[in-house]
Design a protein around this motif. Structure first.
Motif, mmCIF file in Angstrom:
data_model
loop_
_atom_site.group_PDB
_atom_site.id
_atom_site.type_symbol
_atom_site.label_atom_id
_atom_site.label_comp_id
_atom_site.label_asym_id
_atom_site.label_seq_id
_atom_site.Cartn_x
_atom_site.Cartn_y
_atom_site.Cartn_z
ATOM 1 N N ASP A 166 0.842 -1.189 0.000
ATOM 2 C CA ASP A 166 0.000 0.000 0.000
ATOM 3 C C ASP A 166 0.883 1.245 0.000
ATOM 4 O O ASP A 166 2.022 1.222 0.488
ATOM 5 C CB ASP A 166 -0.937 0.018 1.216
ATOM 6 C CG ASP A 166 -2.231 -0.734 0.967
ATOM 7 O OD1 ASP A 166 -2.768 -0.622 -0.152
ATOM 8 O OD2 ASP A 166 -2.710 -1.437 1.885
ATOM 9 N N THR A 168 -3.756 4.059 -0.764
ATOM 10 C CA THR A 168 -4.423 2.809 -1.140
ATOM 11 C C THR A 168 -4.722 1.973 0.098
ATOM 12 O O THR A 168 -4.045 2.088 1.133
ATOM 13 C CB THR A 168 -3.559 1.984 -2.125
ATOM 14 O OG1 THR A 168 -2.354 1.576 -1.456
ATOM 15 C CG2 THR A 168 -3.192 2.801 -3.345
ATOM 16 N N ILE A 180 -2.333 -7.996 -4.562
ATOM 17 C CA ILE A 180 -2.501 -6.650 -5.105
ATOM 18 C C ILE A 180 -1.278 -5.817 -4.751
ATOM 19 O O ILE A 180 -0.955 -5.635 -3.574
ATOM 20 C CB ILE A 180 -3.773 -5.961 -4.552
ATOM 21 C CG1 ILE A 180 -5.010 -6.829 -4.795
ATOM 22 C CG2 ILE A 180 -3.930 -4.580 -5.179
ATOM 23 C CD1 ILE A 180 -5.349 -7.029 -6.252
ATOM 24 N N ASN A 207 0.473 -2.121 -5.084
ATOM 25 C CA ASN A 207 0.289 -0.697 -5.370
ATOM 26 C C ASN A 207 1.632 0.022 -5.283
ATOM 27 O O ASN A 207 2.308 -0.048 -4.248
ATOM 28 C CB ASN A 207 -0.682 -0.061 -4.364
ATOM 29 C CG ASN A 207 -2.109 -0.551 -4.540
ATOM 30 O OD1 ASN A 207 -2.745 -0.288 -5.561
ATOM 31 N ND2 ASN A 207 -2.617 -1.265 -3.539
ATOM 32 N N ARG A 263 -1.307 -0.209 -10.250
ATOM 33 C CA ARG A 263 -2.002 -1.173 -9.414
ATOM 34 C C ARG A 263 -1.976 -2.499 -10.160
ATOM 35 O O ARG A 263 -2.531 -2.626 -11.254
ATOM 36 C CB ARG A 263 -3.450 -0.760 -9.137
ATOM 37 C CG ARG A 263 -4.218 -1.751 -8.243
ATOM 38 C CD ARG A 263 -5.686 -1.358 -8.124
ATOM 39 N NE ARG A 263 -6.413 -2.239 -7.214
ATOM 40 C CZ ARG A 263 -6.966 -3.399 -7.579
ATOM 41 N NH1 ARG A 263 -6.868 -3.818 -8.852
ATOM 42 N NH2 ARG A 263 -7.628 -4.131 -6.698
ATOM 43 N N ASP A 273 -2.719 -6.550 -10.223
ATOM 44 C CA ASP A 273 -3.547 -7.613 -9.639
ATOM 45 C C ASP A 273 -3.050 -8.955 -10.155
ATOM 46 O O ASP A 273 -3.154 -9.263 -11.352
ATOM 47 C CB ASP A 273 -5.013 -7.387 -10.015
ATOM 48 C CG ASP A 273 -5.951 -8.409 -9.376
ATOM 49 O OD1 ASP A 273 -5.455 -9.402 -8.818
ATOM 50 O OD2 ASP A 273 -7.177 -8.220 -9.458
ATOM 51 N N TRP A 328 -3.182 4.464 -11.995
ATOM 52 C CA TRP A 328 -3.936 5.323 -11.094
ATOM 53 C C TRP A 328 -3.207 6.647 -10.876
ATOM 54 O O TRP A 328 -1.972 6.689 -10.883
ATOM 55 C CB TRP A 328 -4.155 4.631 -9.747
ATOM 56 C CG TRP A 328 -5.244 3.590 -9.803
ATOM 57 C CD1 TRP A 328 -5.192 2.386 -10.440
ATOM 58 C CD2 TRP A 328 -6.545 3.682 -9.213
ATOM 59 N NE1 TRP A 328 -6.376 1.709 -10.293
ATOM 60 C CE2 TRP A 328 -7.223 2.470 -9.536
ATOM 61 C CE3 TRP A 328 -7.198 4.634 -8.438
ATOM 62 C CZ2 TRP A 328 -8.527 2.213 -9.117
ATOM 63 C CZ3 TRP A 328 -8.498 4.383 -8.004
ATOM 64 C CH2 TRP A 328 -9.142 3.184 -8.347
ATOM 65 N N SER A 356 -8.691 5.928 -11.555
ATOM 66 C CA SER A 356 -8.062 5.037 -12.519
ATOM 67 C C SER A 356 -8.082 5.676 -13.898
ATOM 68 O O SER A 356 -9.157 5.982 -14.429
ATOM 69 C CB SER A 356 -8.798 3.695 -12.555
ATOM 70 O OG SER A 356 -8.244 2.843 -13.523
#
Length: 837
Positions: free
Chosen positions: A224, A240, A247, A249, A280, A282, A323, A334
């Motif tokens: 984060d 975040t 995830i 970031n 970001r 995923d 982002w 985004s």
């Protein structure tokens, strides 16, 4: 004559012959034989021993029969040449005897650097970190007067530091723990120069970055993003909230770190610190690969398992979004990088992001196979995105690069709009282009010709509109520094002396007035500081022909003195004609050879040849830089000719030369190594039965693929380290750029895999080595290959496995062992000392 006792005697004349008993006669016969036989046997043995000795001497030194010189290869003296000079060995390579001193400058960018460049940089002297100026010798600002510091009851080492743009504070990393190739974790502190105080930001942070405002610091913890304010000495914003094992970031996952960003950060501040753009990522759908570790702890009886989300060819890639965070409004959104188009079946690759204004940025994407490049202009203030250009690779591929350089608007200097520099293929060669305004789809071409710009623009002089860049204009094996003005495109000036073969690198001060010019070879490297705005010129040209040399940062005089004691095997750069291609054109490849000490071309069928290859797409090994390392050890210690050939598929010779391998890795590359081996095998002084090929990583793959295609005809030995053996096992981002997906190119994947092990078995012998903890080229590759060897009953090979070592093979003394093994194994090959199974 009388016989004494039982033996009797023999008399002459008329004397009577005395009869002798039979037993006594036999004994006398034996005595007579012994009397004459013993000296004869000794003479015979002496003669035969002399013959054998002469034969041995002739075998070692070479025997002449008439006009035919028939030498027999033998290992040379390992420490001295015949003239008494020292030879290159592992001992002096490993203790840095031949390692040049290379210094770096951490140039400092201040708010006024672009137009008032003082050439500020950070240096370390007596454990003190100081800002100095290459222009003003009296300028000095101490940042920190120790390499350690105390915080609470704990003493910390300074692992790295970065000054804030206004030089009032430091961002310090300590307790650094390595992660993957580029990434690490650490504890970060802020040091306030005025109050001489330290403030802890946090532990186990992935990255931390200064804002241009010298107040805020963005950092990533547990995937984060947070904002730390030095004004308030605390974390003030959390950007975040969904960071997790899946995830990421502001920080790349494994494949984006290794193959896309080639670094550890995925966030960037805008020029004034008003916005922060970040990735970001995923990984939810990405396949997981498990790596066991066996020797991490002495008392462990169970292996430790580390799981990596690793997308292999044809499997799901991570989903990446762009982002943008607005600091003033504490709001993130985004950005649209689809251009309003329907989202593709497979996620796009987000390959480059760069700010090109205070609130605008360029984002580059490609499809997963890098066929189509899409460029978006994102307006952070208006929160809109626009597709400004889309380009096809036209049969090649879009190599991932990070070349964009913002050219700020300045009407006084003739720049009416914000723009940016980039590198694009022009007529098959990579060249500098200029986009202004930033939404332009058609660039101004700044350079042209059958040569290439390397690593994008090096710097831009904001006052004179001069762009500096490194290019291969003189030769694809050289690197020279040039300049071109935005106002006069295609009119180039050589900054370095192009009359001499050379490789240069350069780093510029914040305003591009000053530069650290590094000469990297082929002679002894040196480094110097240059002022490009000086009215004075160097009296003696060494390196640069434009600008004044202020001083040498490093001359490497100590290295020159050490080299005078050694006979370094000479390295010769050349081009090889490897025959005709399918269209009847000559295949011309860059190459170099290293001849052993005392090389004698009159010897017949004598010298072994040791080929080293990497050969990956767009790579280069044949570069005229200075180095004395493993190749020179082989030449010196084994009396072998070392050859390196950059065949088709390698870089810096244009699109046609490199893109030939698309969808068919391992084919043309192997052909070119075989052609080179045939060329050397035909030389009178080469023993064609002692030609070997060594490679690591892609080179390990190329070694096996070449042995497979050659089937023992030219390469008799192979040494493969950490090889890919099937491109389905390697990561998607790298592989699909050159091969597309297995679903699209199944035949190509089958052809490029190393599978015909019975053909490889036609070589005399080969060696395979790999680290079990390799997160890049998984040990799976070698295990699958070994299984094929077992199934086919192939046994003419050796294997060495390095527990827990990654791709570089360094864990627990492994790097020493791997190179010792390479040399020892090659020695056995060249002296025919193998006992084959």
């Amino acid at each position: 004559m009388e016989s004494d006792g039982a033996t009797g005697s023999i008399n002459n004349g008329d004397a009577e012959v005395e009869r002798v008993p039979m037993e006594s006669f036999k004994q006398r016969k034996r005595d007579t034989i012994d009397r004459f036989a013993r000296p004869g046997a000794i003479v015979l043995l002496l003669v035969w021993g002399t013959v054998l000795l002469l034969r041995s001497i002739l075998a070692l030194r070479g025997n002449s029969s008439g006009d035919d010189n028939v030498p027999v290869y033998h290992l040379p003296n390992s420490s001295h040449t015949d003239e008494g000079c020292l030879k290159v060995s592992f001992a002096n390579v490993r203790n840095s005897t031949f390692q040049p001193v290379v210094k770096s400058l951490q140039w400092i960018s201040t708010p006024d650097s672009a137009y008032h460049d003082k050439g500020l940089f950070v240096t370390i002297a007596d454990d003190t970190y100081v800002v100095r100026s290459v222009f003003d010798e009296d300028f000095s600002k101490v940042l920190l007067n120790a390499s350690t510091f105390q915080y609470g009851d704990v003493k910390y080492n300074v692992d790295s530091l970065v000054a804030s743009p206004d030089l009032s504070k430091l961002l310090i990393r300590t307790n650094t723990i390595s992660n993957w190739r580029h990434s690490s974790f650490g504890t970060y502190f802020v040091y306030e120069h005025e109050s001489s105080s330290f403030h802890l930001i946090g532990d186990n942070l992935a990255i931390a970055e200064w804002s241009p405002n010298s107040i805020d610091i963005s950092y990533v913890q547990d995937n984060d993003i947070y904002i730390y304010s030095t004004k308030h000495s605390k974390t003030t914003n959390r950007i975040t909230f969904d960071g997790s094992e899946l995830i990421f970031n502001g920080k790349p996952d494994w494949v984006y770190e290794e193959e896309v960003l080639e670094g550890d950060k995925a966030l960037w501040w805008s020029p004034k610190g008003e916005y922060l753009v970040y990735y970001r990522i995923d990984e939810t759908d990405v396949g997981e690969f498990s790596i066991p570790y066996y020797v991490q702890e002495q008392d462990d009886i169970y292996s430790k398992i580390r799981k990596i989300k690793y997308p292999k060819s044809g499997t799901p890639n991570p989903i990446v979004e762009l982002w943008v965070y607005d600091l003033a409004n504490d709001y993130a959104y985004s950005a649209d990088i689809q251009g309003g188009r329907e989202e593709p079946a497979f996620p796009l690759l987000l390959t480059e992001v760069a700010w090109v204004g205070n609130s605008k940025l360029i984002a580059k994407t490609t499809d997963r196979s890098s066929d189509i490049l899409s460029v978006f202009l994102v307006d952070a203030e208006k929160q809109v995105s626009k597709l400004v250009r889309e380009n096809s690779s036209d049969g090649g591929w879009w190599e991932i690069s990070h070349d964009i350089l913002h050219i700020p608007k300045n009407e006084t200097n003739g720049r009416r709009y914000d723009g940016y520099l980039d590198v694009m293929p022009v007529d098959g060669f990579n060249h500098l282009v200029y986009f202004a305004p930033v939404e332009s789809s058609v660039p101004i071409q700044l350079t042209h010709g059958k040569w290439e710009v390397v690593n994008g623009p090096a710097a831009f002089d904001y006052q004179s509109n001069i762009v500096y860049f490194i290019a291969t204009r003189e030769s694809s094996t050289e690197r020279h520094l040039y300049s071109v003005n935005l106002d006069t495109p295609k009119e180039l000036k050589a900054i370095t002396n192009t009359q001499d073969n050379a490789v240069y690198d350069v780093s510029f001060s914040a305003g591009s007035r000053f530069a650290l010019l590094s000469y990297k070879g082929p002679d002894i490297p040196y480094q110097k500081i240059i002022d490009f705005q000086s009215y004075k010129h160097d009296k003696k040209i060494k390196g640069n022909v434009i600008g004044e040399t202020l001083y040498y940062l490093e001359k490497n005089d100590a290295l020159a003195a050490r080299l005078s004691l050694y006979d370094i095997p000479p390295k010769t750069f050349q081009t090889l004609n490897l025959g005709k291609d399918e269209n009847g054109y000559d295949i011309v490849a860059n190459s170099f050879e290293i001849l052993p000490n005392g090389f004698d071309p009159s010897l017949k069928d004598y010298y072994p040849v040791f080929f080293y290859a990497y050969g990956g797409p767009n790579s280069q090994q044949v570069l005229q830089s200075f180095s004395v390392g493993f190749n020179e050890v082989v030449a010196s210690q084994l009396d072998a000719i070392v050859v390196v050939v950059d065949g088709r598929g390698t870089g810096f010779k244009g699109k046609e030369f490199r893109s030939l391998v698309r969808d068919n890795l391992g084919d043309y590359e192997a052909r070119d190594q075989i052609a080179a081996a045939a060329l050397y095998g035909s030389k009178s002084y080469v023993d064609s039965n002692k030609i070997s090929l060594f490679g690591w990583s892609y080179g390990g793959y190329l070694t096996l693929k070449t042995l497979e295609k050659d089937a023992g005809q030219h390469f008799k030995f192979g040494l493969s380290v950490a090889p890919v053996t099937d491109w389905r096992f390697y990561d998607s981002v790298y592989t699909e750029r050159y091969m597309h997906t297995p679903q699209e190119n199944g035949h190509g994947y089958n052809q490029s895999a190393v599978r015909n092990v019975t053909a490889i078995a036609e070589a005399t012998r080969f060696l395979l080595m790999h680290g079990t903890g390799d997160d890049n080229v998984h040990f799976q590759n070698s295990l699958k290959f070994l299984d094929l060897l077992d199934l086919a009953g192939v046994e003419n090979y050796d294997v060495h496995v390095f527990p827990d070592s990654d791709h570089s093979i360094r864990y627990h003394n492994a790097n020493i062992i791997v190179y010792d093994k390479l040399l020892t194994w090659t020695k056995l090959a060249f002296t025919s000392s193998f006992i084959n199974n």
